[in-house]
Design an enzyme around this catalytic site. Structure first.
Site, short mmCIF file in Angstrom:
data_model
loop_
_atom_site.label_atom_id
_atom_site.label_comp_id
_atom_site.label_asym_id
_atom_site.label_seq_id
_atom_site.Cartn_x
_atom_site.Cartn_y
_atom_site.Cartn_z
N LYS A 47 -26.96 27.20 51.37
CA LYS A 47 -26.93 28.20 52.44
C LYS A 47 -26.02 29.37 52.07
CE LYS A 47 -27.69 24.46 55.65
NZ LYS A 47 -27.03 23.35 56.31
N LYS B 25 -15.11 14.74 49.21
CA LYS B 25 -15.41 16.18 49.25
C LYS B 25 -14.18 17.01 48.89
CE LYS B 25 -19.02 15.52 52.79
NZ LYS B 25 -20.27 16.05 52.21
N LYS C 137 -17.75 21.44 55.96
CA LYS C 137 -18.52 20.20 55.77
C LYS C 137 -17.73 19.09 56.42
CE LYS C 137 -18.16 21.03 51.23
NZ LYS C 137 -19.54 20.92 50.78
C1 26V Z 1 -24.11 6.59 57.22
C2 26V Z 1 -23.70 6.11 58.43
C3 26V Z 1 -23.10 4.78 58.45
C4 26V Z 1 -22.56 4.32 59.75
C5 26V Z 1 -23.01 5.00 60.99
C6 26V Z 1 -23.46 6.41 60.93
C7 26V Z 1 -23.90 6.88 59.59
C8 26V Z 1 -24.51 8.09 59.48
C9 26V Z 1 -24.93 8.56 58.25
C10 26V Z 1 -24.71 7.82 57.12
C11 26V Z 1 -25.20 8.27 55.79
C12 26V Z 1 -24.61 9.47 55.29
C13 26V Z 1 -25.42 9.94 54.15
C14 26V Z 1 -25.48 11.41 54.11
O1 26V Z 1 -25.29 12.12 55.08
N1 26V Z 1 -25.75 11.93 52.95
C15 26V Z 1 -25.81 13.35 52.72
O2 26V Z 1 -27.17 13.73 52.74
C16 26V Z 1 -27.35 15.10 52.51
C17 26V Z 1 -28.82 15.39 52.66
O3 26V Z 1 -29.53 14.75 51.65
C18 26V Z 1 -26.82 15.48 51.14
O4 26V Z 1 -26.95 16.87 50.96
C19 26V Z 1 -25.36 15.10 51.02
O5 26V Z 1 -24.90 15.33 49.70
C20 26V Z 1 -25.18 13.64 51.37
O6 26V Z 1 -23.81 13.29 51.40
#
Ligand code: 26V
Length: 810
Positions: free
Chosen positions: A658, A552, A546
């Site tokens: 998974k 994590k 991950k």
């Molecule tokens: C935030 C940012 C902020 C700055 C620029 C790029 C960027 C890209 C993504 C994010 C948000 C991250 C949130 C995320 O990935 N959450 C995850 O989502 C999964 C699907 O719902 C979930 O299984 C994970 O627990 C969760 O951490």
């Protein structure tokens, strides 16, 4: 779909390489074959693609558009072959022709257009939407550079650009004639018309052309082909027109062109810390504006000139707040272009947009500086202001009990625009991604909004496409499953539950265990090829794959490894079951602490793997450049799935699903979807440990945890921290001191020390369980049997009936 026989496949491949590629089959490389096969599959899909779109047009069925800054689709050839029903024959043809199908498929460069869980979820959703015959499409950005490629050099992470489009991408079709103009900046003029209404004119804007590239998304053997539309930013003035102008103008023009193309230049690699970069804001508006305009154009062409009934035919799901400008942009289009008044526009917008939240980590919550939005998107800024004013007034007038909370609710506060608040106020549905996560949103993080809009909040526990993550990646296990329960599980994943009848059937379990062993041997070969490390396929494969993030807790995992190492150094005859610890993780390039942890894992790997006294009882492997294709190799070979986030922090997790599906047992905290896994399989079939979310949140609010107390009282912990502090593993004494300081002087914000003892104990239980093969295999099969709930088919069915109100196309 038309079935090609093996012979016909060979003919077709020959035809494509010779007639289309101009290369005789005898001289064809694996790459030539790869492109030939992609061509054959594309032709097959194209027929259905056209028919599917025609059907949607004729029936005027409601459609969902999934707007996401990320689609982590990985490779497509094998899954397209699978879903078009052509995989087996193609494999046979390749083998007959003397090729290894896996090698041919691995020519394809992963489309790494995502950071992690959020992007992969979007990809799984598209597959399930098509397989369930729903009219649904993805809208994203065609980044020229995907998530960086990771190399480990002397134990350090080094990032290289991922230029995935270097070679032609066989799945995309450029639709230049459907390009859309997007406007940034400029001046806004307000005109009062005779009837008293206002008209807004924009002048001097910077124009960017958004060109769509469409990728077909095939449902599983059902003839449905939906669309993933990826937008590319182009400047529309041709460079050649400029050749004759003055030199300085020409260079200015090139600069301008470059800055426009930068909008779809690269994927931001940071999935943890929010960072107010103007280019990221441009990307978000670019995605939102081009997607909405193209959706509305199609709606007008196929359904109606007026948008008054838009919410009956279109639903827009926004994947996190990244596309939340969809709310003010739709308002802008409805008011300024379609001439609706505010109230009607607001009614249409808030009935069309739905929002999914994926994190409660405060550092990831998006906030944009007002000034930045004002200068880049002046008209949207006016609209956001108006939404805010109206919303705050409404709260003030109608919710006296929330009057003292207006500052926390306001969309604009302290000169910042709070995107989650905008998304909640501007949509009809707000969902979390696992039960606990949704409860935390309702009771804590978004409590005041929940008071205002209790009916808006709902849960949709995540899922994964079992067709890719079981059927495709683990064909041998899949065929054993089909042998005993028949093939219906492929379209009805809940039927995996029938495996419970075989969970004590020793001959069956023996076959399953042989498959696992072969998968492990295959991974062991791969590890040897890539790293030179020899691993024993009979050891426990203990896997954590991950993104690297403190919450994590890869650090807790490596502390366990160090602890075992210390024990073995003290007592080389210790009778432990050999273990192979496998890690895969990218750290955000600017995330110092995460990179220190990568270094520590690699250092422990080189110390332990080269220590003869350990006698191969422990191995540590860090596989570089973790991505979808690597996950596909690791997951079928996993015995232990590490899901050890600090409780309350991991919204859901999907890697946990998974691995469970492939028969791995989870060592996990009561966090995210782990809780729902535990509820299904029961405490006997999972290794749960550590603080609960309530306990963690209690400590955050009321204090009471002192990391140093654990250092003082637990000598195993003290030994590890002292080793880090004293440079026992460093090439210089100073190396890894920061980890020591971070834990003790920042009071261990993710409770690594607090959960250490419980974690070690959980692993002792793992060790005992593994010694009894038939118990282990029973536990493993129980996990696979219950994993049907975590198919994204279930998740999508819930979205479709409870949020989207879509009907299947049959
Ligand atoms: C935030 C940012 C902020 C700055 C620029 C790029 C960027 C890209 C993504 C994010 C948000 C991250 C949130 C995320 O990935 N959450 C995850 O989502 C999964 C699907 O719902 C979930 O299984 C994970 O627990 C969760 O951490």
């Amino acid at each position: 779909m038309a079935q090609l026989t093996t012979e016909k496949w060979i003919d077709e491949i020959k035809h494509k390489t010779e007639k289309v590629g101009g290369i005789s089959l005898a001289d064809a490389s694996e790459k030539d074959l790869f492109y030939a096969i992609c061509g054959i599959v594309s032709e097959e899909m194209n027929k259905n693609w056209i028919d599917t779109q025609d059907l949607y047009k004729q029936t005027q069925t409601k459609q969902v558009y999934y707007l996401s800054m990320e689609f982590l689709i990985g490779r497509l050839l094998e899954s397209n072959l699978l879903n078009t029903g052509m995989l087996d024959a193609c494999n046979e043809a390749l083998v007959k022709m003397g090729y290894d199908p896996e090698k041919v498929y691995s020519i394809e460069h992963d489309a790494g257009l995502g950071n992690g869980g959020l992007g992969r979820l979007a990809a799984c959703f598209l597959e399930s939407i098509a397989s369930l015959k729903f009219a649904g499409h993805g809208c994203g950005i065609r980044y020229r550079y995907g998530l960086f490629e990771q190399r480990i050099i002397h134990g350090h992470q080094v990032e290289l650009p991922d230029y995935w489009l270097k070679e032609e991408y066989p799945w995309e079709t450029r639709k230049a004639e459907e390009a859309i103009d997007i406007h940034f900046g400029g001046d806004i003029h307000m005109l009062k018309k005779n009837d008293g209404s206002l008209e807004f004119k924009y002048e001097n804007t910077d124009k960017v052309t958004a060109v769509p590239y469409d990728v077909p998304i095939a449902g599983y053997q059902n003839g449905v082909v939906n669309t993933l539309r990826l937008w590319s930013a182009e400047s529309n003035s041709g460079t050649t027109d400029m050749m004759s102008t003055q030199n300085s103008q020409y260079f200015h023009h090139l600069d301008h062109k470059h800055s426009i193309e930068q909008i779809s230049g690269f994927l931001y690699p940071d999935d943890s810390g929010y960072d107010g970069k103007v280019l990221r804001l441009k990307q978000q508006y670019f995605l939102v504006s081009s997607s909405l305009k193209s959706i509305i154009r199609q709606y007008k062409k196929n359904i109606s000139r007026s948008l008054i009934h838009l919410p009956e035919k279109i639903v827009i799901q926004i994947n996190d707040t990244h596309p939340s400008l969809a709310v003010p942009e739709l308002m802008r289009i409805l008011m300024d272009e379609e001439r609706f008044g505010w109230d009607d526009a607001w009614e249409i917008t808030t009935k069309t947009v739905a929002y999914t939240n994926h994190t409660t980590l405060s550092e990831a919550l998006e906030k944009w500086p007002q000034d930045m939005v004002k200068s880049l998107l002046p008209r949207l800024h006016m609209i956001i202001n108006e939404i805010n004013e109206r919303f705050c007034t409404e709260v003030w007038n109608n919710y006296p009990e929330l009057q003292n909370k207006v500052h926390e609710l306001a969309i604009i506060a302290d000169d910042q625009i709070h995107m989650a608040r905008l998304a909640i106020v501007g949509s009809f549905s707000v969902n979390g991604v696992a039960r606990l996560h949704t409860e935390i949103l309702k009771k804590k993080e978004m409590k005041n909004f929940y008071t205002l809009f209790p009916d808006r909040f709902n849960n949709k526990t995540n899922g994964i496409t079992h067709r890719r993550w079981l059927l495709q990646v683990n064909p041998e296990l899949s065929s054993l499953i089909t042998d005993v329960i028949g093939p219906q599980w492929i379209t009805r994943p809940n039927q995996l539950i029938s495996l419970l009848r075989y969970s004590r059937d020793e001959p069956f379990l023996d076959r399953v265990s042989e498959v696992k062993l072969r998968n492990k041997a295959k991974l062991a070969n791969f590890i040897h090829e890539k790293t030179g490390i020899t691993v024993n396929e009979h050891s426990i494969f203990d896997v954590q794959i991950k993104r690297l993030h403190e919450y994590k807790r890869q650090l807790l995992n490596i502390f366990h490894v160090i602890h075992l190492y210390n024990e073995l150094k003290d007592n080389p005859n210790l009778d432990i079951t050999p273990r192979t610890f496998i890690f895969g993780a990218k750290a955000a390039p600017s995330y110092y602490f995460a990179k220190e942890v990568i270094k520590l894992i690699n250092r422990m790997a080189s110390i332990i793997n080269n220590d003869a006294s350990i006698n191969d009882k422990l191995k540590v492997v860090f596989l570089e450049n973790y991505n979808v294709s690597l996950a596909e190799k690791i997951i079928p070979a996993t015995d232990i799935s590490e899901q050890i986030s600090t409780a309350s922090k991991e919204a859901s997790g999907t890697g946990n699903m998974k691995m469970m599906m492939n028969g791995a047992l989870t060592v996990g905290t009561l966090d995210g979807a782990n809780i729902e896994i535990r509820d299904l399989v029961g405490d006997r079939n999972i290794f749960i440990f550590g603080l609960t979310a309530d306990e963690v949140l209690h400590y955050y609010h009321h204090g009471g945890y002192v990391a140093r107390d654990i250092y003082n009282t637990d000598e195993r912990v003290r030994r590890i921290l002292d080793q880090l502090n004293e440079g026992a593993f460093g090439s210089q004494e100073i190396e890894f001191k920061d980890i020591y300081y971070h834990i003790l002087y920042h009071n261990d914000p993710y409770f690594v020390l607090k959960d250490f003892d419980a974690y070690i104990e959980a692993h002792e239980l793992v060790e005992q369980a593994y010694r009894d093969k038939s118990t282990w295999m029973n536990m493993s099969m129980t996990n696979t049997a219950y994993s049907g709930k975590f198919s994204s088919d279930r998740t999508i069915q819930e979205y479709a009936s409870e949020i989207w109100k879509l009907k299947r196309m049959d």
